[in-house]
Design a protein around this motif. Structure first.
Motif, PDB file in Angstrom:
ATOM      1  N   ALA A  10       0.818  -1.222   0.000  1.00 22.31           N
ATOM      2  CA  ALA A  10       0.000   0.000   0.000  1.00 22.31           C
ATOM      3  C   ALA A  10       0.851   1.270   0.000  1.00 22.31           C
ATOM      4  O   ALA A  10       0.384   2.331  -0.404  1.00 22.31           O
ATOM      5  CB  ALA A  10      -0.927   0.003   1.218  1.00 22.31           C
ATOM      6  N   CYS A  11       2.095   1.140   0.437  1.00 22.37           N
ATOM      7  CA  CYS A  11       3.001   2.308   0.492  1.00 22.37           C
ATOM      8  C   CYS A  11       4.041   2.250  -0.620  1.00 22.37           C
ATOM      9  O   CYS A  11       5.146   2.788  -0.494  1.00 22.37           O
ATOM     10  CB  CYS A  11       3.676   2.390   1.860  1.00 22.37           C
ATOM     11  SG  CYS A  11       2.523   2.785   3.184  1.00 22.37           S
ATOM     12  N   ALA A  24       8.277  14.116  -7.102  1.00 22.87           N
ATOM     13  CA  ALA A  24       8.666  12.747  -6.747  1.00 22.87           C
ATOM     14  C   ALA A  24       8.639  12.545  -5.230  1.00 22.87           C
ATOM     15  O   ALA A  24       8.119  11.537  -4.736  1.00 22.87           O
ATOM     16  CB  ALA A  24      10.058  12.435  -7.303  1.00 22.87           C
ATOM     17  N   VAL A  25       9.170  13.498  -4.483  1.00 20.35           N
ATOM     18  CA  VAL A  25       9.178  13.398  -3.017  1.00 20.35           C
ATOM     19  C   VAL A  25       7.748  13.461  -2.484  1.00 20.35           C
ATOM     20  O   VAL A  25       7.368  12.700  -1.592  1.00 20.35           O
ATOM     21  CB  VAL A  25      10.068  14.492  -2.385  1.00 20.35           C
ATOM     22  CG1 VAL A  25       9.894  14.545  -0.868  1.00 20.35           C
ATOM     23  CG2 VAL A  25      11.538  14.262  -2.750  1.00 20.35           C
ATOM     24  N   ARG A  26       6.940  14.340  -3.050  1.00 22.71           N
ATOM     25  CA  ARG A  26       5.540  14.454  -2.611  1.00 22.71           C
ATOM     26  C   ARG A  26       4.763  13.162  -2.903  1.00 22.71           C
ATOM     27  O   ARG A  26       3.915  12.750  -2.119  1.00 22.71           O
ATOM     28  CB  ARG A  26       4.854  15.629  -3.281  1.00 22.71           C
ATOM     29  CG  ARG A  26       5.301  16.974  -2.755  1.00 22.71           C
ATOM     30  CD  ARG A  26       4.507  18.119  -3.394  1.00 22.71           C
ATOM     31  NE  ARG A  26       5.108  19.395  -3.114  1.00 22.71           N
ATOM     32  CZ  ARG A  26       5.057  20.022  -1.940  1.00 22.71           C
ATOM     33  NH1 ARG A  26       4.423  19.464  -0.935  1.00 22.71           N
ATOM     34  NH2 ARG A  26       5.645  21.187  -1.774  1.00 22.71           N
ATOM     35  N   LEU A  27       5.055  12.542  -4.024  1.00 27.59           N
ATOM     36  CA  LEU A  27       4.386  11.283  -4.362  1.00 27.59           C
ATOM     37  C   LEU A  27       4.752  10.214  -3.333  1.00 27.59           C
ATOM     38  O   LEU A  27       3.871   9.517  -2.813  1.00 27.59           O
ATOM     39  CB  LEU A  27       4.785  10.843  -5.776  1.00 27.59           C
ATOM     40  CG  LEU A  27       3.937   9.711  -6.369  1.00 27.59           C
ATOM     41  CD1 LEU A  27       3.900   9.842  -7.889  1.00 27.59           C
ATOM     42  CD2 LEU A  27       4.445   8.360  -5.983  1.00 27.59           C
ATOM     43  N   ALA A  28       6.037  10.088  -3.016  1.00 27.48           N
ATOM     44  CA  ALA A  28       6.484   9.083  -2.046  1.00 27.48           C
ATOM     45  C   ALA A  28       5.891   9.373  -0.664  1.00 27.48           C
ATOM     46  O   ALA A  28       5.406   8.470   0.017  1.00 27.48           O
ATOM     47  CB  ALA A  28       8.006   9.038  -1.992  1.00 27.48           C
ATOM     48  N   GLY A  29       5.901  10.636  -0.251  1.00 31.68           N
ATOM     49  CA  GLY A  29       5.311  11.003   1.032  1.00 31.68           C
ATOM     50  C   GLY A  29       3.812  10.776   1.053  1.00 31.68           C
ATOM     51  O   GLY A  29       3.249  10.335   2.061  1.00 31.68           O
ATOM     52  N   GLY A  30       3.161  11.051  -0.060  1.00 34.57           N
ATOM     53  CA  GLY A  30       1.720  10.869  -0.164  1.00 34.57           C
ATOM     54  C   GLY A  30       1.288   9.426   0.072  1.00 34.57           C
ATOM     55  O   GLY A  30       0.192   9.168   0.597  1.00 34.57           O
ATOM     56  N   LEU A  31       2.146   8.484  -0.293  1.00 32.25           N
ATOM     57  CA  LEU A  31       1.840   7.073  -0.050  1.00 32.25           C
ATOM     58  C   LEU A  31       1.671   6.822   1.445  1.00 32.25           C
ATOM     59  O   LEU A  31       0.766   6.108   1.877  1.00 32.25           O
ATOM     60  CB  LEU A  31       2.961   6.178  -0.606  1.00 32.25           C
ATOM     61  CG  LEU A  31       3.156   6.205  -2.120  1.00 32.25           C
ATOM     62  CD1 LEU A  31       4.477   5.557  -2.498  1.00 32.25           C
ATOM     63  CD2 LEU A  31       1.991   5.518  -2.814  1.00 32.25           C
ATOM     64  N   GLN A  35      -2.006   6.207   4.069  1.00 33.78           N
ATOM     65  CA  GLN A  35      -2.140   5.079   5.004  1.00 33.78           C
ATOM     66  C   GLN A  35      -2.240   5.551   6.457  1.00 33.78           C
ATOM     67  O   GLN A  35      -2.328   4.741   7.368  1.00 33.78           O
ATOM     68  CB  GLN A  35      -0.962   4.115   4.840  1.00 33.78           C
ATOM     69  CG  GLN A  35      -0.908   3.442   3.481  1.00 33.78           C
ATOM     70  CD  GLN A  35      -2.195   2.723   3.145  1.00 33.78           C
ATOM     71  OE1 GLN A  35      -2.711   1.929   3.926  1.00 33.78           O
ATOM     72  NE2 GLN A  35      -2.754   3.009   1.977  1.00 33.78           N
ATOM     73  N   GLY A  36      -2.163   6.863   6.657  1.00 37.54           N
ATOM     74  CA  GLY A  36      -2.241   7.396   8.009  1.00 37.54           C
ATOM     75  C   GLY A  36      -0.956   7.259   8.808  1.00 37.54           C
ATOM     76  O   GLY A  36      -0.959   7.403  10.024  1.00 37.54           O
ATOM     77  N   HIS A  37       0.159   7.001   8.114  1.00 36.62           N
ATOM     78  CA  HIS A  37       1.438   6.831   8.801  1.00 36.62           C
ATOM     79  C   HIS A  37       2.095   8.170   9.130  1.00 36.62           C
ATOM     80  O   HIS A  37       2.872   8.243  10.084  1.00 36.62           O
ATOM     81  CB  HIS A  37       2.397   5.996   7.961  1.00 36.62           C
ATOM     82  CG  HIS A  37       1.908   4.599   7.739  1.00 36.62           C
ATOM     83  ND1 HIS A  37       2.665   3.642   7.117  1.00 36.62           N
ATOM     84  CD2 HIS A  37       0.732   3.983   8.043  1.00 36.62           C
ATOM     85  CE1 HIS A  37       1.986   2.513   7.045  1.00 36.62           C
ATOM     86  NE2 HIS A  37       0.810   2.696   7.592  1.00 36.62           N
ATOM     87  N   ILE A  38       1.831   9.192   8.301  1.00 43.10           N
ATOM     88  CA  ILE A  38       2.395  10.524   8.536  1.00 43.10           C
ATOM     89  C   ILE A  38       1.340  11.587   8.278  1.00 43.10           C
ATOM     90  O   ILE A  38       0.356  11.346   7.584  1.00 43.10           O
ATOM     91  CB  ILE A  38       3.638  10.821   7.649  1.00 43.10           C
ATOM     92  CG1 ILE A  38       3.257  10.834   6.159  1.00 43.10           C
ATOM     93  CG2 ILE A  38       4.779   9.856   7.933  1.00 43.10           C
ATOM     94  CD1 ILE A  38       4.344  11.337   5.223  1.00 43.10           C
ATOM     95  N   ASP A  39       1.584  12.739   8.832  1.00 44.68           N
ATOM     96  CA  ASP A  39       0.774  13.924   8.593  1.00 44.68           C
ATOM     97  C   ASP A  39       1.346  14.624   7.353  1.00 44.68           C
ATOM     98  O   ASP A  39       2.556  14.514   7.096  1.00 44.68           O
ATOM     99  CB  ASP A  39       0.910  14.831   9.830  1.00 44.68           C
ATOM    100  CG  ASP A  39       0.014  16.033   9.744  1.00 44.68           C
ATOM    101  OD1 ASP A  39      -1.176  15.880  10.053  1.00 44.68           O
ATOM    102  OD2 ASP A  39       0.518  17.120   9.376  1.00 44.68           O
ATOM    103  N   PRO A  40       0.532  15.345   6.582  1.00 43.19           N
ATOM    104  CA  PRO A  40       1.059  16.068   5.414  1.00 43.19           C
ATOM    105  C   PRO A  40       2.223  17.009   5.757  1.00 43.19           C
ATOM    106  O   PRO A  40       3.069  17.272   4.905  1.00 43.19           O
ATOM    107  CB  PRO A  40      -0.154  16.849   4.901  1.00 43.19           C
ATOM    108  CG  PRO A  40      -1.329  16.033   5.329  1.00 43.19           C
ATOM    109  CD  PRO A  40      -0.943  15.443   6.666  1.00 43.19           C
ATOM    110  N   SER A  41       2.303  17.472   6.980  1.00 38.03           N
ATOM    111  CA  SER A  41       3.408  18.362   7.364  1.00 38.03           C
ATOM    112  C   SER A  41       4.761  17.648   7.276  1.00 38.03           C
ATOM    113  O   SER A  41       5.793  18.282   7.062  1.00 38.03           O
ATOM    114  CB  SER A  41       3.204  18.923   8.774  1.00 38.03           C
ATOM    115  OG  SER A  41       3.268  17.897   9.745  1.00 38.03           O
ATOM    116  N   ILE A  79       8.216   3.173   5.537  1.00 33.89           N
ATOM    117  CA  ILE A  79       8.954   3.650   4.371  1.00 33.89           C
ATOM    118  C   ILE A  79       8.042   3.565   3.155  1.00 33.89           C
ATOM    119  O   ILE A  79       7.487   2.501   2.864  1.00 33.89           O
ATOM    120  CB  ILE A  79      10.227   2.804   4.132  1.00 33.89           C
ATOM    121  CG1 ILE A  79      11.167   2.908   5.345  1.00 33.89           C
ATOM    122  CG2 ILE A  79      10.937   3.252   2.854  1.00 33.89           C
ATOM    123  CD1 ILE A  79      12.379   1.997   5.270  1.00 33.89           C
ATOM    124  N   GLY A  80       7.883   4.695   2.476  1.00 34.73           N
ATOM    125  CA  GLY A  80       7.157   4.722   1.217  1.00 34.73           C
ATOM    126  C   GLY A  80       8.163   4.563   0.089  1.00 34.73           C
ATOM    127  O   GLY A  80       9.271   5.094   0.169  1.00 34.73           O
TER     128      GLY A  80
END
Length: 143
Positions: A10-11, A24-31, A35-41, A79-80
Motif C-alpha cells: 500500500a506504500c 517525486a518526493v511528494r508522491l512518495a510522502g503521499g503514499l 495510510q495514516g502513517h504521517i501527517d502532510p506536514s 517507508i514509502g
C-alpha cells in the motif's frame, strides 16, 4: 528489524512519472499520508529539507532517501517507495537521474537509525536496486 517491517504494498508506487524532484518526493510522502502513517506536514518537511540543503538525499546513483525530523507528525515507522520509469533529476550530477525515492518516516531519532540500517542493507545489494527499478508489481521486489 527487516525492511519488510516498514514497507508495504500500500506504500509502494511503481513505474510512476514525475516532472520534478519535488513532485517525486511528494508522491512518495503521499503514499504514507494515505495510510495514516504521517501527517502532510512531514511530506512538506521532506521537501523543505531538499530546498534548504540541496540534493544530499540522493545517496547513490538512482536512489534518493527522503526524510525529515519527526515533530509529532509521524504516527507509524514506515517507508514509502516510489519508482520512476524515466528517472527524475534532483540536481545531483554524480547520482542523477533518480529512479527510486524512499520516503523514510520514523517517530524518533533512534527509530530513524533503525529504518536507515534496514534500508542500507537492501540498497547495498546492486541487484536489489536494479530489480526495484524494473519492477512492475510489488511481488517482484524482495524486501
Amino acid at each position: 528489524m527487516a525492511l519488510t517491517d516498514y514497507v508495504s504494498e500500500a506504500c509502494t508506487a511503481l513505474q510512476q512519472e514525475a516532472g520534478s524532484w519535488e513532485e517525486a518526493v511528494r508522491l512518495a510522502g503521499g503514499l504514507l499520508e494515505r495510510q495514516g502513517h504521517i501527517d502532510p506536514s512531514y511530506t512538506e518537511a521532506m521537501v523543505n529539507m531538499v530546498k534548504e540543503l540541496g540534493p544530499y538525499i540522493v545517496i547513490m546513483p538512482g536512489v534518493a532517501l527522503a526524510h525529515a525530523r519527526p515533530e509529532n507528525n509521524v504516527m507509524k515507522n514506515s517507508i514509502g517507495v516510489a519508482t520512476f520509469r524515466g528517472g527524475v533529476s534532483f540536481g545531483n550530477e554524480s547520482n542523477d537521474p533518480v529512479y527510486a525515492v524512499f520516503a523514510i518516516a520514523a517517530r524518533s531519532d533512534e527509530e530513524h537509525l533503525k529504518l536507515f540500517r534496514a534500508l542500507a542493507k537492501f540498497i547495498a545489494e546492486e541487484e536489489n536496486v536494479e530489480r526495484l527499478k524494473q519492477a512492475r508489481a510489488f511481488s517482484e521486489i524482495s524486501f
